[in-house]
Write a protein that holds these residues in place. Structure first.
Motif, PDB file in Angstrom:
ATOM      1  N   LEU A   1       0.833  -1.207   0.000  1.00  0.00           N
ATOM      2  CA  LEU A   1       0.000   0.000   0.000  1.00  0.00           C
ATOM      3  C   LEU A   1       0.867   1.256   0.000  1.00  0.00           C
ATOM      4  N   GLN A   2       1.911   1.283   0.830  1.00  0.00           N
ATOM      5  CA  GLN A   2       2.789   2.449   0.875  1.00  0.00           C
ATOM      6  C   GLN A   2       3.498   2.661  -0.458  1.00  0.00           C
ATOM      7  N   LEU A   3       3.985   1.581  -1.052  1.00  0.00           N
ATOM      8  CA  LEU A   3       4.664   1.693  -2.343  1.00  0.00           C
ATOM      9  C   LEU A   3       3.701   2.200  -3.409  1.00  0.00           C
ATOM     10  N   ALA A   4       2.477   1.683  -3.402  1.00  0.00           N
ATOM     11  CA  ALA A   4       1.476   2.124  -4.384  1.00  0.00           C
ATOM     12  C   ALA A   4       1.155   3.607  -4.190  1.00  0.00           C
ATOM     13  N   PHE A   5       0.976   4.026  -2.938  1.00  0.00           N
ATOM     14  CA  PHE A   5       0.711   5.441  -2.670  1.00  0.00           C
ATOM     15  C   PHE A   5       1.876   6.308  -3.146  1.00  0.00           C
ATOM     16  N   GLY A   6       3.088   5.828  -2.929  1.00  0.00           N
ATOM     17  CA  GLY A   6       4.256   6.592  -3.357  1.00  0.00           C
ATOM     18  C   GLY A   6       4.352   6.701  -4.862  1.00  0.00           C
ATOM     19  N   LEU A   7       4.092   5.597  -5.573  1.00  0.00           N
ATOM     20  CA  LEU A   7       4.144   5.623  -7.030  1.00  0.00           C
ATOM     21  C   LEU A   7       3.055   6.513  -7.610  1.00  0.00           C
ATOM     22  N   LEU A   8       1.916   6.576  -6.922  1.00  0.00           N
ATOM     23  CA  LEU A   8       0.806   7.426  -7.366  1.00  0.00           C
ATOM     24  C   LEU A   8       0.925   8.853  -6.836  1.00  0.00           C
ATOM     25  N   ARG A   9       2.046   9.132  -6.143  1.00  0.00           N
ATOM     26  CA  ARG A   9       2.325  10.471  -5.600  1.00  0.00           C
ATOM     27  C   ARG A   9       1.201  10.946  -4.680  1.00  0.00           C
ATOM     28  N   MET A  10       0.861  10.080  -3.731  1.00  0.00           N
ATOM     29  CA  MET A  10      -0.241  10.371  -2.816  1.00  0.00           C
ATOM     30  C   MET A  10       0.264  10.682  -1.404  1.00  0.00           C
ATOM     31  N   GLY A  11       1.453  11.271  -1.324  1.00  0.00           N
ATOM     32  CA  GLY A  11       1.988  11.644  -0.022  1.00  0.00           C
ATOM     33  C   GLY A  11       1.125  12.648   0.712  1.00  0.00           C
ATOM     34  N   PHE A  12       0.278  13.354  -0.024  1.00  0.00           N
ATOM     35  CA  PHE A  12      -0.604  14.343   0.594  1.00  0.00           C
ATOM     36  C   PHE A  12      -1.614  13.708   1.542  1.00  0.00           C
ATOM     37  N   LEU A  13      -1.835  12.386   1.454  1.00  0.00           N
ATOM     38  CA  LEU A  13      -2.837  11.728   2.290  1.00  0.00           C
ATOM     39  C   LEU A  13      -2.582  11.945   3.775  1.00  0.00           C
ATOM     40  N   VAL A  14      -1.298  12.070   4.131  1.00  0.00           N
ATOM     41  CA  VAL A  14      -0.983  12.236   5.550  1.00  0.00           C
ATOM     42  C   VAL A  14      -1.507  13.567   6.068  1.00  0.00           C
ATOM     43  N   ASN A  15      -1.817  14.516   5.154  1.00  0.00           N
ATOM     44  CA  ASN A  15      -2.353  15.804   5.589  1.00  0.00           C
ATOM     45  C   ASN A  15      -3.715  15.664   6.249  1.00  0.00           C
ATOM     46  N   PHE A  16      -4.394  14.544   6.005  1.00  0.00           N
ATOM     47  CA  PHE A  16      -5.701  14.334   6.624  1.00  0.00           C
ATOM     48  C   PHE A  16      -5.576  13.897   8.077  1.00  0.00           C
ATOM     49  N   LEU A  17      -4.358  13.634   8.519  1.00  0.00           N
ATOM     50  CA  LEU A  17      -4.122  13.349   9.936  1.00  0.00           C
ATOM     51  C   LEU A  17      -3.710  14.658  10.601  1.00  0.00           C
ATOM     52  N   SER A  18      -4.684  15.400  11.099  1.00  0.00           N
ATOM     53  CA  SER A  18      -4.387  16.695  11.699  1.00  0.00           C
ATOM     54  C   SER A  18      -3.651  16.513  13.016  1.00  0.00           C
ATOM     55  N   ARG A  19      -2.952  17.555  13.439  1.00  0.00           N
ATOM     56  CA  ARG A  19      -2.149  17.430  14.646  1.00  0.00           C
ATOM     57  C   ARG A  19      -2.974  17.147  15.895  1.00  0.00           C
ATOM     58  N   PRO A  20      -4.156  17.767  16.087  1.00  0.00           N
ATOM     59  CA  PRO A  20      -4.966  17.389  17.261  1.00  0.00           C
ATOM     60  C   PRO A  20      -5.328  15.910  17.279  1.00  0.00           C
ATOM     61  N   VAL A  21      -5.649  15.343  16.103  1.00  0.00           N
ATOM     62  CA  VAL A  21      -5.976  13.914  16.027  1.00  0.00           C
ATOM     63  C   VAL A  21      -4.747  13.080  16.373  1.00  0.00           C
ATOM     64  N   ILE A  22      -3.609  13.450  15.806  1.00  0.00           N
ATOM     65  CA  ILE A  22      -2.369  12.702  16.073  1.00  0.00           C
ATOM     66  C   ILE A  22      -2.010  12.770  17.548  1.00  0.00           C
ATOM     67  N   SER A  23      -2.110  13.961  18.142  1.00  0.00           N
ATOM     68  CA  SER A  23      -1.745  14.130  19.547  1.00  0.00           C
ATOM     69  C   SER A  23      -2.665  13.325  20.459  1.00  0.00           C
ATOM     70  N   GLY A  24      -3.980  13.418  20.215  1.00  0.00           N
ATOM     71  CA  GLY A  24      -4.920  12.667  21.041  1.00  0.00           C
ATOM     72  C   GLY A  24      -4.752  11.171  20.881  1.00  0.00           C
ATOM     73  N   PHE A  25      -4.551  10.732  19.647  1.00  0.00           N
ATOM     74  CA  PHE A  25      -4.367   9.304  19.385  1.00  0.00           C
ATOM     75  C   PHE A  25      -3.070   8.790  20.021  1.00  0.00           C
ATOM     76  N   THR A  26      -1.984   9.541  19.846  1.00  0.00           N
ATOM     77  CA  THR A  26      -0.689   9.105  20.372  1.00  0.00           C
ATOM     78  C   THR A  26      -0.710   9.000  21.886  1.00  0.00           C
ATOM     79  N   SER A  27      -1.277   9.992  22.551  1.00  0.00           N
ATOM     80  CA  SER A  27      -1.323   9.967  24.020  1.00  0.00           C
ATOM     81  C   SER A  27      -2.171   8.794  24.512  1.00  0.00           C
TER      82      SER A  27
END
Length: 566
Positions: free
Chosen positions: A102-128
């Motif tokens: 999946l990661q390789l496919a996303f990279g070949l399709l230049r879909m690195g922008f997908l990580v932008n949908f993980l906002s910092r409040p979501v990441i912080s709450g999830f990580t904690s």
């Protein structure tokens, strides 16, 4: 390598040896989180590092097993009806392959922008929340009792409370001593790997004092030798079951790697990271790693920091780290026979509780209440419902918050500041504003599309009624409108007709090039009227007040478009 400088070698060697030594106890501990035998943590620290060193764009990123992904593996595989440890191991290795594809496919399709949908409040709450769950999941090793596993805090706490009377005190004492040693070394001797010191001290204590005979659980025999090459077992019936966890792992792992990689990049101010190549590199690392019995890996926060602090200049440091792990697998595995599980639990607890972020939520509470609620919701959902459910619902809520914001953009009613040609928000400059009963001047701060067109019309109609019968001109400042979709075009056509019926003239000021192109291609520019389009709000205002015509240059600039009118 052709451009490698000899001056970089000491830093790469020191960093590689340090991270390699750190990886040994960490890798074994993180494999326990994933529900795998400890040796699989060493397998995961071997091949993926070498592959990333050849394909990644960060010079300092240290790839290997991490706590978060290990918990996601345990959470995802724990929900499947697996028959035994052999099938569990096979599914964990297959998950690395699935995630890597999946990661390789996303990279070949230049879909690195997908990580932008993980906002910092979501990441912080999830990580904690995940850090708390990981820490509590190690209580069974710290207390020396069997506690049913779960990724929901209420179940973990209730199970642990029920098991407290059966606590094995020597195991608890050893685990607490390990935590104290690791924390103390981290504080007083930060350059020395405290986790390794804890492993050495704990292993010696068990070996010399014979505590394994007194009930202290140990790792036991660790298979010697490098992992064998083999294709992961493919069970097509499991693919649909594993897809949600593989997709979550692919995105979370990429988010972890790119965030820590960019943090190091900003520190050094050079060696720009290519987001899409990072996806491809991580994908290849997991794919090729799965051929050598690796479970899912990514860039680790703590190890990358250690790598950077010890002077890593190039990915050659990761090669040295892999050599340390390889040498350990070949020659040193007998030394880990008496390693107590309680010490590995101590290593995990110290590592993951450092991921709990209290500073960022306090900042949000002071400045952004809506994002604080998003963080808190993600935190609570992850704790109460589970790891995968928490991150997916967090992303969903962040997207809903985004949709809500863009459905109700900021609308400012403007007035002229006395003695100037500035038109500013009347609520911000109320003491210095001149208002005119025959004018309604407003600015719409966002794209105009199907999701907010009705809100725009409702607000404009409300303000026209508030102005009363003296209103003659509505000037729309369109500087912030970067796009108008077809639904909004139809709404504007109807609005123009309604205003004209009421004897009100609509003027447009400050429309940028892409917006003007849409106005002309849709024919809306002609319906508004070229004479009603201006470059600046002041020009539209003065034109209506003095009934003067536009200059040739004003007419040209205000109606310029790259598209021919229809």
């Amino acid at each position: 390598m052709p451009g490698y400088k000899k001056a970089w070698l000491p830093g790469d060697l020191a960093a590689g040896l340090t991270v390699g030594i750190l990886l040994i106890p960490q890798g074994m501990a993180y494999a326990m989180i994933a529900g795998l035998p400890p040796v699989f943590g060493l397998y995961a620290a071997l091949v993926p590092q070498l592959v990333y060193a050849l394909t990644g764009t960060s010079r300092q990123l240290a790839v290997g097993p991490v706590a978060m992904d290990s918990l996601l593996v345990a959470s995802g595989l724990g929900a499947l009806a697996l028959t035994g440890i052999e099938e569990y191991i096979a599914m964990a290795v297959f998950l690395a392959l699935f995630m890597g594809v999946l990661q390789l496919a996303f990279g070949l399709l230049r879909m690195g922008f997908l990580v932008n949908f993980l906002s910092r409040p979501v990441i912080s709450g999830f990580t904690s929340a995940a850090a708390i769950i990981i820490g509590l999941s190690q209580l069974k090793h710290l207390l020396g009792v069997e506690i049913p596993g779960s990724n929901r805090i209420q179940q973990l706490v209730s199970h642990a409370a029920a098991a407290l009377p059966d606590t094995h005190l020597p195991t608890l004492g050893l685990g607490l001593a390990g935590i104290a040693l690791i924390v103390g070394m981290k504080k007083w001797v930060p350059r020395m790997p405290g986790s390794l010191a804890g492993v050495v001290a704990g292993t010696l204590a068990v070996f010399l004092l014979g505590w394994d005979q007194a009930g202290v659980k140990i790792v036991g025999a660790v298979p010697a030798g490098l992992p064998e090459f083999g294709l992961p077992e493919l069970d097509m019936e499991r693919v649909s079951q594993l897809f949600p966890i593989a997709l979550t792992l692919a995105l979370i792992a990429y988010m972890e790697a790119i965030s820590v990689g960019k943090a190091v990049e900003e520190k050094h101010g050079k060696n720009r990271i290519d987001a899409n190549q990072e996806l491809r590199a991580l994908g290849l690392s997991n794919i090729l790693g799965s051929f050598f019995q690796s479970y899912p890996t990514t860039g680790g926060f703590s190890r990358t920091a250690v790598n950077d602090q010890n002077g890593a200049q190039t990915p050659l440091a990761s090669v040295f780290s892999a050599l340390v792990v390889g040498a350990t697998l070949l020659f040193l595995t007998p030394l880990f026979h008496y390693l107590p599980n309680a010490i590995l639990a101590a290593v995990i607890m110290v590592a993951v509780f450092g991921l709990i972020d209290l500073k960022y939520p306090r900042e949000l509470w002071k400045n952004r209440k809506d994002e604080f609620i998003l963080l808190l919701a993600t935190f609570a959902l992850t704790l109460g419902l589970g790891i995968v459910e928490g991150i997916l619902l967090g992303v969903l809520f962040s997207l809903l918050l985004l949709v809500y914001r863009i459905s109700k953009p900021h609308i400012a009613i403007l007035g002229r500041i006395r003695g100037t040609d500035y038109f500013k928000n009347i609520n911000r400059f109320s003491d210095d504003i001149e208002e005119f009963p025959e004018f309604l001047i407003l600015r719409f701060d966002g794209q105009l599309f199907f999701g907010n067109k009705d809100y725009f019309r409702k607000e404009l109609v409300k303000h026209t009624r508030q102005k009363g019968p003296d209103l003659k001109f509505v000037i729309l400042n369109a500087e912030a409108i970067s796009y108008i979709d077809s639904s909004a075009v139809y709404m504007l056509r109807a609005l123009i007709r309604d205003l004209r019926r009421d004897g009100i003239r609509l003027l447009l000021a400050g429309a940028i090039g892409p917006t003007r192109d849409i106005l002309f291609s849709s024919g809306l520019a002609e319906e508004i009227g070229r004479e009603n389009q201006f470059v600046r709000t002041f020009e539209a205002f003065e034109h209506c007040r003095t009934a003067t015509g536009k200059t040739e240059m004003e007419r040209k600039v205000s109606t310029q478009s790259a598209r021919p009118p229809v």
